[in-house]
Design an enzyme around this catalytic site. Structure first.
Site, mmCIF file in Angstrom:
data_model
loop_
_atom_site.group_PDB
_atom_site.id
_atom_site.type_symbol
_atom_site.label_atom_id
_atom_site.label_comp_id
_atom_site.label_asym_id
_atom_site.label_seq_id
_atom_site.Cartn_x
_atom_site.Cartn_y
_atom_site.Cartn_z
ATOM 1 N N GLY A 56 0.832 -1.199 0.000
ATOM 2 C CA GLY A 56 0.000 0.000 0.000
ATOM 3 C C GLY A 56 0.861 1.242 0.000
ATOM 4 N N GLY A 95 0.671 5.886 0.810
ATOM 5 C CA GLY A 95 -0.063 7.036 1.300
ATOM 6 C C GLY A 95 -0.680 6.852 2.667
ATOM 7 N N ARG A 99 10.979 5.467 -5.307
ATOM 8 C CA ARG A 99 10.428 6.610 -6.041
ATOM 9 C C ARG A 99 10.785 7.874 -5.282
ATOM 10 N NH1 ARG A 99 6.588 8.134 -2.487
ATOM 11 N NH2 ARG A 99 5.339 6.544 -1.439
#
Length: 405
Positions: free
Chosen positions: A155, A157, A280
């Site tokens: 997952g 955020g 990222r």
């Protein structure tokens, strides 16, 4: 061929506009491939070509890129987040373009696999267990000792992440995760983790180079919604070195080191402890903070790497940048939000960004989706930056009308 094109697999309301703008500045034509292009309203505003394609289907993406290559010189493929970054690596391999190692990305995105690899390499991490049902969750929490954090093994955020301080909260969040309220894209796997307590830091890495280390804090527990970020963090030389060394050790443990990596840590009684590694860039406004503080545009430099150009990661200056996130304190209908023009006019304010508009329903979820926007400030000194941020945030106002019962 009608020009050099950069393929973006899916987008994001967060970093998406930054990648589109940077690609345009580099003279590239950004083309977004998405299962639902309409969800990214910034594409239409910029006149960006968006193509509907099943981005979960690698063969469909290869077919679409092959079709586009008949018209454009496709010089690079990337994504603004990590959900499709392994797919990006596979596309780059197929078309012989520079790209990340998809196997490393997939291992990193699975938080349980990530924890195992970090632990095997001696990287300090919180104690953890993997659980699939309520009994395993309760047994794991008993072994680790409350308080614990429950989070989906895959997952982003902070979705589904919560601190459980007692048995009642543990049962409540277990029910939330396994009772149908949390959306799973695969079989439920939950991490039960020790709550690593201490100041929060994040490291931005490009390739194998530490760009800098920032600090941050969060809103009220038991959730982890960002409240404020500062870059660079106020650290001693020894603290900076220890955080940098631990962050770089994550690259070797996880097989990373191409392109951007974001490492999140807590400074605990054991020193720096790694909470999470993301293959990222950190979400906004972190890239903006780095650009304002050091003059390094991480988004642009990432795209340069993607298209095979040389990047430039040297600092142009050394300032302090900070951001405050705008989060609601209640559910209801946002009647109005304003003050952006006045706040933006304050010396030192670099950006005021709203994600929401009037008449938007506000339903807090305890994750990144709660954020209504942010304010960013920067100046040569930390004191000036903090003062401008405090002043600007005071000007921003909104009204939320509670829902009718």
């Amino acid at each position: 061929m009608t020009g050099r094109a950069l393929i973006l697999v899916e987008g994001s309301r967060y970093n998406g506009p930054l990648y589109v703008e940077a690609a345009l500045q580099l003279g590239l034509k950004p083309i977004v491939l998405s299962a639902n292009p309409a969800q990214y309203n910034y594409l239409e505003a910029k006149g960006i070509e968006a193509i509907s394609v099943n981005t979960a289907d690698l063969d469909a993406l290869i077919l679409e890129c092959t079709r586009l290559h008949e018209t454009y010189d496709i010089v690079g493929v990337t994504s603004v987040g990590d959900s499709f970054y392994a797919t990006v690596g596979k596309l780059c391999g197929h078309f012989k373009l520079p790209g990340p190692n998809p196997t490393s990305i997939e291992r990193c995105r699975n938080k349980f696999t990530q924890r195992k690899l970090l632990a095997e390499s001696g990287v300090p991490i919180p104690h953890y267990r993997l659980a699939a049902d309520a009994r395993e969750i309760e047994n794991s929490a008993d072994e680790i000792g409350l308080p614990v954090i429950l989070k989906p093994a895959i997952g982003a955020g902070s979705r589904g992440v919560r601190l459980c301080r007692n048995l009642d909260e543990l049962v409540e969040h277990t029910t939330f995760l396994l009772g149908g309220q949390h959306i799973w894209k695969s079989r439920p796997k939950i991490l039960v983790e020790e709550f690593a307590q201490g100041p929060f830091y994040w490291a931005d890495i490009m390739g194998d180079q530490i760009i800098g280390i920032g600090s941050g804090d969060f809103g009220p527990l038991p959730h982890f919604v960002g409240r404020e970020s500062t870059f660079p963090a106020s650290l001693t030389d020894d603290e900076h070195e220890r955080i940098a060394n631990v962050s770089l050790s994550c690259l070797q443990a996880l097989g990373l080191g191409w392109g951007p990596t974001g490492v999140e840590l807590r400074w605990t009684k054991r020193g720096p402890v790694v909470i999470e590694v993301n293959p990222r860039l950190h979400g906004p406004p972190s890239p903006q903070l780095v650009r304002l503080a050091y003059g390094i545009d991480l988004v642009t430099e990432h795209i340069k790497l993607v298209i095979g150009d040389d990047w430039d990661l040297h600092r142009r200056h050394s300032h302090t940048a900070a951001a405050r996130f705008l989060a609601p304190d209640r559910d209801g209908t946002l009647e109005w939000i304003g003050g952006e023009t006045q706040a933006a006019a304050i010396p030192g304010v670099a950006e005021v960004k709203f994600y929401v508009e009037a008449n938007t329903p506000i339903i807090r979820k305890g994750d990144i989706r709660d954020l209504m926007g942010y304010v960013v400030t920067a100046s040569p000194t930390r004191a000036q930056t903090e003062a401008a941020l405090h002043h600007a945030v005071e000007i921003i106002e909104w009204s939320i009308k509670p829902f009718s019962t």
